[in-house]
Design an enzyme around this catalytic site. Structure first.
Site, PDB file in Angstrom:
ATOM      1  N   CYS A 136      -0.806 -28.857 -11.809  1.00 21.82           N
ATOM      2  CA  CYS A 136      -2.131 -29.367 -11.445  1.00 21.82           C
ATOM      3  C   CYS A 136      -2.026 -30.413 -10.340  1.00 21.82           C
ATOM      4  O   CYS A 136      -1.589 -31.544 -10.593  1.00 21.82           O
ATOM      5  CB  CYS A 136      -2.814 -29.956 -12.685  1.00 21.82           C
ATOM      6  N   CYS A 139      -4.437 -33.451 -10.793  1.00 21.42           N
ATOM      7  CA  CYS A 139      -3.998 -34.400 -11.819  1.00 21.42           C
ATOM      8  C   CYS A 139      -2.816 -35.242 -11.329  1.00 21.42           C
ATOM      9  O   CYS A 139      -2.767 -36.447 -11.556  1.00 21.42           O
ATOM     10  CB  CYS A 139      -3.550 -33.688 -13.098  1.00 21.42           C
ATOM     11  N   ASP A 140      -1.848 -34.616 -10.666  1.00 21.47           N
ATOM     12  CA  ASP A 140      -0.563 -35.286 -10.427  1.00 21.47           C
ATOM     13  C   ASP A 140      -0.253 -35.570  -8.965  1.00 21.47           C
ATOM     14  O   ASP A 140       0.745 -36.239  -8.675  1.00 21.47           O
ATOM     15  CB  ASP A 140       0.579 -34.432 -11.017  1.00 21.47           C
TER      16      ASP A 140
END
Ligand code: FAD
Ligand code: NAP
Length: 314
Positions: A136, A139-140
């Site tokens: 992701c 997200c990261d």
């Protein structure tokens, strides 16, 4: 919730939320939607959507989905944070078994469980998952600000997320096993024009390596057998999706309804499965276009058909 549900919807992504909206707005009183993770589905992990009709500006997946649960709730669909373990059928009613052991009865069911990222199977992927290996970018990506990262895959997800990461990272390598991409031509064109992206084509990953603190890099091998060491702290894997069909798996190892060889639910043009009263919508169904707008369309149609099916029971 011991009464018999008119309709149980399994999954709260674009297909499930739209099914909930249409079913409750269409007059069904006792509709429950079960979601085990995030209402909004897998698109909430995407950084840029530019192909949802009517949404002209580029938005994140979270922004696109933000109002969908609220809109569905307005017409009365109950939204439960719960995982469904299994759906089965005895006589005319469905048994909906939740992961916490609760057993519910429903007259009809729409399965909208979608799909999840596939693993690449590369050596080191599991060992370094959450420590440099991610599925992701939204997200990261931030953890790799001004650093170099590698992306594995050549589909829409890989290329779109690579473009997103160029806004954060110093450089993005796209490692792909062929020299042609599966992604749409418009996206390939944007990638080719982006000077922060380096394409590493006709190449596979031999291993991801690192130490206790996380990933230090990956070794890629081209078709001639030449190895290259990409020393990056972050690797994003986008090698396709696998459908979440486990809820339809029965105790004897068979599936509740007819499935494709790839494990997707076979439906007719109106989202009916091979079992009366059981419908499937979105990415879980065979031949799905795997688009938010298509999943929403499937969900609407499945709900309309579920309403018609319930009328036949009276
Ligand atoms: P999903 O969105 O997968 O939702 C299924 C839901 O069911 C999930 O919330 C899951 O938690 C839940 N669930 C699963 N099993 C259970 C269970 N047992 N019990 C309870 N709940 C369960 N499409 C576009 O149109 N445009 C794009 O730009 C685009 N970009 C994308 C970018 C990425 C990185 C990815 C991964 C996908 C992208 N897609 C895009 C595709 C799009 O996200 C999907 O086609 C769409 O989300 C499918 O919707 P769905 O409702 O069928 O399934
Ligand atoms: P995908 O289209 O299936 O592409 C997967 C890519 O990963 C392919 O390039 C494939 O290579 C490669 N691959 C597969 N297994 C591999 C492995 N083990 N090791 C290395 N590479 C591997 O998957 P996706 O990009 O996740 O997209 C899934 C669906 O969602 C698609 O239908 C897509 O169109 C849709 N989607 C749409 C949008 C959008 O509309 N903007 C955005 C994202 C996703 P090969 O090409 O050689 O097979």
């Amino acid at each position: 919730m011991s009464e018999i549900l008119d309709l149980a919807i399994v999954g709260g992504g674009p297909a499930g939320l739209t099914a909930g909206l249409y079913a409750s707005r269409g007059g069904l009183k006792n509709v429950v939607m079960f979601e085990k993770s995030v209402f909004g589905g897998q698109i909430t992990k995407s950084s840029e959507i530019e192909n949802y009709p009517g949404v002209v500006e580029v938005v994140t997946g979270l922004e696109l989905m933000e109002k969908w649960p609220e809109q569905a709730a307005r017409f009365g669909v109950k939204q439960e944070f719960a995982g469904v373990k299994r759906v089965s059928k005895t006589d005319t009613l469905f048994d909906v078994e939740l992961e916490d052991g609760t057993l519910l009865k429903a007259k009809s069911v729409i399965v909208c469980t979608g799909s999840n990222p596939k693993k690449s199977g590369v050596d080191g992927e599991d060992e370094f998952y959450g420590r440099g290996v991610s599925f992701c970018a939204t997200c990261d990506g931030f953890f790799y600000r001004n650093k170099e990262v590698a992306i594995l895959g050549g589909g829409d997800a890989a290329l779109e997320e690579a473009l997103f990461l160029t806004n954060i990272c110093k450089k993005v390598y796209i490692v792909h096993r062929r020299d042609e991409f599966r992604a749409s031509p418009a996206t390939v064109q944007r990638v080719n024009k982006n000077d922060k992206i380096e394409l590493v084509l006709n190449s596979t990953v031999k291993k991801i390596y690192g130490d206790v603190s996380g990933v230090n890099g990956l070794i890629v091998v081209d078709k001639e057998g030449n190895e290259r060491d990409l020393q990056v702290p972050g690797i994003f894997v986008f090698v396709g999706m696998k459908v979440n069909n486990e809820v339809l798996l029965q105790n004897d190892g068979s599936f509740l309804c007819e499935m494709s060889k790839g494990g997707e639910v076979i439906v007719d043009i109106n989202m009916h499965t091979s079992v009366a009263g059981l419908f499937a919508a979105g990415d879980i169904r065979a031949e799905a276009a795997k688009q938010v707008v298509c999943a929403a369309g499937d969900g609407a149609l499945a709900a309309i058909e579920a309403i018609k099916y319930l009328e036949t029971l009276h």
